[in-house]
Design an enzyme around this catalytic site. Structure first.
Site, mmCIF file in Angstrom:
data_model
loop_
_atom_site.group_PDB
_atom_site.id
_atom_site.type_symbol
_atom_site.label_atom_id
_atom_site.label_comp_id
_atom_site.label_asym_id
_atom_site.label_seq_id
_atom_site.Cartn_x
_atom_site.Cartn_y
_atom_site.Cartn_z
ATOM 1 C CG MET A 1 -1.784 1.260 1.351
ATOM 2 S SD MET A 1 -2.660 1.350 2.945
ATOM 3 C CE MET A 1 -3.746 -0.048 2.841
ATOM 4 N NE ARG B 1 22.810 -4.287 39.958
ATOM 5 C CZ ARG B 1 23.403 -3.532 40.865
ATOM 6 N NH1 ARG B 1 23.425 -3.914 42.137
ATOM 7 N NH2 ARG B 1 23.993 -2.394 40.523
ATOM 8 N N PRO C 1 6.732 5.502 -1.911
ATOM 9 C CG PRO C 1 8.496 4.945 -3.335
ATOM 10 C CD PRO C 1 7.029 4.738 -3.136
ATOM 11 C CD GLU D 1 -1.793 -2.240 8.841
ATOM 12 O OE1 GLU D 1 -0.579 -2.010 8.731
ATOM 13 O OE2 GLU D 1 -2.637 -1.826 8.019
ATOM 14 N N GLY E 1 19.756 -1.093 34.039
ATOM 15 C CA GLY E 1 20.980 -0.300 33.999
ATOM 16 C C GLY E 1 21.863 -0.670 32.812
ATOM 17 N N GLY F 1 -0.388 3.467 9.633
ATOM 18 C CA GLY F 1 -0.820 4.851 9.844
ATOM 19 C C GLY F 1 -0.147 5.375 11.091
#
Length: 388
Positions: free
Chosen positions: A132, A274, A135, A247, A345, A370
């Site tokens: 669809m 951690r 450019p 979509e 981190g 979109g």
């Protein structure tokens, strides 16, 4: 299908079983290869085909009598969410094949066209996509320049399509082209890879979704049989816009899947792996804020996505809900992935953990289907009649 009590994310026992089967498959087969194929910027074609051949994930919204599974948009959302927990790139190629081609094609095709193409797309023996974007057009899809001129028993296509998922590996594509100069005179065609005048342009090198191939498609006096016209000439706009809704909600589901995985990663690290100053990292308020807000925002986005999916079907459009789900959910994936990196981190910034890959993948989702800026425009346009 028997309903499940009080579970908005698995509305029937079939949905729940599908999710469980797919999650096991993703943990055992998809997760181990995700980092490797991202690093190589390669498409795992054998694994992709297994989604259809073994898991019956292709044709989810196609009725059983026509060779599909006979489910709904909720099933599509489940599939995209679960795949994206482990490998959003593979999930994007799945979405392009299943949602952009199979669902769209089935709703638009006649019986003869279904006989020629649907079976191969559903069993995974063929890979498909949709073309669809152009450019120079982008979100302004009605600004497309690709043309299709009727000459005898065929159409001649000229133009180019940009950012086509599965472009380099697809066997056939659903292609939109202009059949008259009028802005809304758009038609849809199935174009085979071996069509005279068809070629695949460069494969894009991308920031994220690198395990999903993205290419330009080029049409130079490309010959397409007239029987490959989907629906009426100049009549593709309706099913184009209808398919954009599913979509958008499945792209939103990808973002939810990314966020859910990132919450798992940051919570495990902060609560069990951690310590700082003798305390688990999760004992510190700054870390608690990131984990808690990530969870809350993800739960809110997920609820909206599934609510929207339950409202979408081929007979009932809901562009307002679909745009809202995408606008809300896609930034959540980015935000949660970024917070996961902060919690981890320096380790989060490395490729030893998946969160840096998930952040790169998440960024596409506010662009594809979109842009989110277009979603804002669409929402206001849909709301305007209420106060006219």
């Amino acid at each position: 299908m028997r309903q499940t009590a009080g579970d908005p994310y698995n509305p029937t026992e079939f949905h729940a079983a599908m999710r469980e089967t797919l999650r096991q498959f993703c943990e055992q087969e998809v997760e181990p290869q995700a980092a490797e194929y991202d690093e190589k910027e390669a498409f795992n074609e054998p694994l992709f085909r297994r989604l259809g051949a073994e898991l019956n994930l292709f044709g989810l919204t196609v009725p059983e009598q026509d060779g599909g599974v006979g489910l709904d948009a909720v099933a599509s959302v489940i599939a995209c969410e679960e795949l994206s927990r482990c490998d959003p790139g593979l999930g994007l190629s799945y979405l392009a094949h299943e949602v952009l081609f199979v669902n769209n094609f089935y709703q638009s095709a006649n019986d003869e066209q279904r006989k020629r193409y649907l079976g191969r797309a559903v069993d995974g023996s063929a890979i498909a996509g949709m073309a669809m974007t152009e450019p120079g057009a982008g979100t302004d899809v009605l600004g497309m320049k690709t043309t299709a001129e009727k000459r005898g028993d065929r159409y001649i296509l000229n133009g180019a399509k940009q950012f086509c998922t599965n472009g380099s590996c697809g066997d056939f594509f659903l292609v939109y082209a202009r059949t008259r100069p009028e802005r809304r005179a758009v038609s849809a065609f199935v174009v085979d890879r071996d069509s005279p005048g068809f070629s695949v342009g460069k494969k894009e090198k991308k920031m994220g979704m690198r395990a999903s191939p993205t290419s330009q498609l080029i049409f130079e006096d490309c010959e397409v049989p007239a029987e490959n016209l989907l629906g009426a000439e100049d009549g593709a706009l309706v099913h184009m816009m209808r398919n954009l809704e599913i979509e958008r909600v499945t792209l939103a589901a990808q973002s939810v899947g990314i966020a859910l995985r990132c919450i798992e990663e940051m919570s495990r690290y902060a609560m069990t792996e951690r310590k700082a100053f003798g305390e688990p990292l999760s004992a510190f308020g700054q870390i608690q804020r990131m984990i808690a807000e990530s969870f809350a925002y993800t739960e809110a986005a997920r609820a909206l996505v599934y609510q929207t999916a339950r409202m979408i079907d081929p007979e009932h459009r809901n562009s307002l809900a679909a745009a809202s789900a995408k606008l809300v959910a896609t930034p959540v994936g980015e935000r949660v992935a970024r917070d996961a990196i902060q919690v981890l981190g320096g380790y989060g910034y490395t490729r030893d953990y998946p969160v840096e890959r998930l952040l790169r993948d998440a960024i596409l989702l506010s662009i594809g289907g979109g842009t989110n800026e277009a979603m804002q425009k669409n929402i206001v346009a849909d709301l305007r009649p209420r106060w006219a």
